[in-house]
Design an enzyme around this catalytic site. Structure first.
Site, short mmCIF file in Angstrom:
data_model
loop_
_atom_site.label_atom_id
_atom_site.label_comp_id
_atom_site.label_asym_id
_atom_site.label_seq_id
_atom_site.Cartn_x
_atom_site.Cartn_y
_atom_site.Cartn_z
N ASP B 11 81.94 -15.07 24.83
CA ASP B 11 80.48 -15.15 24.79
C ASP B 11 79.95 -14.35 25.97
O ASP B 11 80.37 -14.57 27.11
CB ASP B 11 80.01 -16.60 24.89
N ASP B 130 77.20 -21.10 11.33
CA ASP B 130 77.26 -22.31 12.14
C ASP B 130 76.79 -23.46 11.27
O ASP B 130 75.72 -23.38 10.67
CB ASP B 130 76.31 -22.22 13.34
#
Lengths: 193, 254
Positions: B11, B130
Site C-alpha cells: 500500500d 472489497d
C-alpha cells in the site's frame, strides 16, 4: 548495429527496454523500416488482441518488414503468435512465418492462463543454461500448438509451444522480461546469438 | 504445470509503503522500490502496488514511481488505487505496469470495464472487489471499504466476468488485518462460478491460511501485506512449507 524493438503501439515495451538495459545493452524503440531491417537483433513484442495488432502492423507496413528480417528476431507473447499463419483470435491472418493456427484454450481451463509455468523439452542455444522444469511467467488466452518448430513446451490442459524457432525467427509465449533471473538469462542468450 | 502465486501487496501513500489494519491506522513500512526488489529476490511471483491516497494531483507522482519500479523489478506487477479512466490506465501501462486493478470506479460505472478491456485486452484488467458480510449476505463496499453498497458480491463477480475482466482480486474486509485466515467459503464460491483466475486477499496470518485458500478456497493466487512487510513469514519459508504440503508453487531457486 542496433538492437531494435518493433514499435507498433502494443504491449508493455517499457519493461522489455528496462530488462535489456539491466543486461548492459541499449535497445531502440522504432517503427522505421530501415532501422529495423538493419538491426543486429530485433525484438517483436505484443500484448493485446491479435486482429487489432495485425492492423496496426499493416498501417505502418511493418508486417512486410518483419517477414523480411534476416537478423535473429524474438517474438514475445502476441509477437510469437503473430508469426503464425492464422489466429482464432479475431479470425485474423498472421505473418505466416510458421504454418499453423493459433488456438484458444478450452473453457475447461481458467482463461487467461496467468502465472508461472514449467518449461519442458527445451532445445537449442536460446535455452542454454535453462533446463527442463524451469519456470517462466505467462499471461495468455491463446496458444501455438506443438509443431515441428517447437523448441520448448508447457502444459495447460494440453501441451502447447512455449517457444518456437524457424531459421532466424524465435518466439516465446512467456515474458522473459518478467520472468526473474531465468528470463534475463534467456534474453542474454538471445542477445548473444 | 501452472503454479499458485504468492503476491505481496504494497500500500503506497506519499511514495512510502504503509499497511492499514482493518483499513485504518497506517504504519510506515519503508521504501516501495527497495521492498519490491527484496520480494522479487525472495521469490515473490507478482507484486501489487495500491496507491491508497490517490488524488488527481498525486497521480503523476505515482506514475513516476511505477516507472522506477519497472526499471528495477523483473517480475510482473499490478497497480491500483483511484483509477477512473482510460487515460489513467494508459499512463500506468506505458510506464511499465503489467496490469491495473480497478475497484470503486468499476462499481460506479461498469461500462468502464468493457471500455478498458476493449482498449487494452482482458489480460491486464484486474477487478478488485472489497466485500463484507452484512446480515449474512456478502455486499460490495467502495472507497477502500468505507462505503457499503447494496450490490451482492456474487452478482457483481458474474457481471465483471461477463464484461471481460481478466482476473478478480477479492478482499474480505471481515478478514483483512485480522490474521485469522482468508474468507475461504466465499472464495470457493467465486472460483466455482467464474472462469478467470481469482486472487485471495485479506486475513493471511499463517502457512495454513495459504494452504486453505488454495485448497478449500480454490484460489489461484494469494495476496498478503503485513506478514511479509514485518518478516513474520518470509516468502522462501512460506514457499518451502507450501511445497511440503503438496501445493504447487514456484520454488525460490527456479
Amino acid at each position: 548495429m542496433e538492437i531494435a524493438i518493433v514499435d507498433y503501439g502494443v504491449g508493455n515495451i517499457q519493461s522489455l527496454k528496462f530488462a535489456i538495459q539491466r543486461l548492459g545493452f541499449e535497445a531502440v524503440l522504432t517503427d522505421d523500416p530501415e532501422r529495423i531491417l538493419n538491426a543486429k537483433k530485433v525484438f517483436f513484442p505484443g500484448v493485446g488482441e491479435a486482429k487489432n495488432a495485425m492492423e496496426r502492423l499493416k498501417i505502418k507496413r511493418l508486417d512486410l518488414v518483419v517477414k523480411k528480417l534476416k537478423a535473429p528476431t524474438l517474438g514475445i507473447c502476441l509477437g510469437m503468435q503473430l508469426m503464425c499463419r492464422k489466429s482464432e483470435e479475431g479470425q485474423t491472418d498472421g505473418l505466416g512465418i510458421l504454418d499453423c493456427t493459433v488456438k484458444r484454450f478450452s473453457r475447461d481451463n481458467k482463461i487467461p492462463q496467468i502465472g508461472w509455468n514449467t518449461l519442458n523439452n527445451t532445445k537449442g542455444a536460446l535455452f542454454s543454461g535453462i533446463v527442463k522444469g524451469h519456470y517462466m511467467y505467462s499471461v495468455h488466452s491463446y496458444y501455438v500448438p506443438i509443431i515441428k518448430q517447437t523448441i520448448a513446451r508447457s502444459n495447460y490442459g494440453l501441451d502447447y509451444s512455449s517457444a518456437i524457432q524457424e531459421d532466424n525467427f524465435y518466439g516465446v509465449q512467456f515474458h522473459p522480461e518478467k520472468s526473474g533471473k531465468l528470463g534475463s538469462k534467456l534474453l542474454l542468450n538471445f542477445l548473444n546469438l | 504445470m501452472l503454479t499458485k502465486r504468492i503476491i505481496p501487496c504494497l500500500d503506497i501513500k506519499d511514495n512510502r509503503t504503509v499497511k492499514g489494519i482493518n483499513f485504518v491506522g497506517l504504519r510506515d513500512a519503508g521504501d516501495p522500490v527497495d521492498l519490491a526488489y527484496r520480494y522479487a529476490q525472495q521469490g515473490a511471483d507478482e507484486l501489487v502496488f495500491l496507491d491508497i491516497a490517490a488524488t488527481s494531483e498525486k497521480r503523476k507522482t505515482f506514475a513516476e514511481l511505477v516507472l522506477r519500479i519497472a526499471e528495477q523489478i523483473d517480475i510482473p506487477f499490478t497497480v491500483g488505487g483511484g483509477i477512473t479512466s482510460i487515460e489513467d490506465v494508459s499512463s500506468l501501462l506505458i510506464n511499465g505496469a503489467d496490469k491495473v486493478s480497478i475497484n470503486s470506479a468499476a462499481v460506479k460505472n461498469p461500462n468502464l470495464i468493457d471500455d478498458l478491456v476493449g482498449r487494452f485486452g482482458s489480460q491486464c484488467i484486474v477487478i478488485a472487489i472489497d466485500a463484507k458480510k452484512i446480515e449474512g449476505n456478502w455486499k460490495v463496499h467502495l472507497v477502500g471499504g468505507k462505503v457499503p453498497t447494496d450490490i451482492d458480491l456474487f452478482d457483481w463477480v458474474n457481471q465483471v466476468c461477463d464484461r471481460g475482466a481478466g482476473e478478480i482480486l477479492f478482499t474480505s474486509m471481515d478478514h483483512d488485518g485480522t490474521k485469522s485466515g482468508f474468507a475461504n467459503k466465499a472464495l470457493a464460491k467465486i472460483s466455482g462460478q467464474v472462469n478467470i483466475p481469482v486472487i485471495a486477499s485479506g486475513g493471511a496470518g499463517s502457512v495454513k491460511h495459504f494452504v486453505d485458500a488454495f485448497t478449500i478456497g480454490k484460489a489461484d493466487a494469494a495476496l498478503a501485506a503485513s506478514i511479509f512487510h514485518y518478516d513474520e513469514i518470509p516468502i522462501p519459508i512460506l514457499k518451502e512449507a507450501l511445497l511440503e504440503k503438496g501445493i504447487s508453487v514456484r520454488p525460490n531457486n527456479a
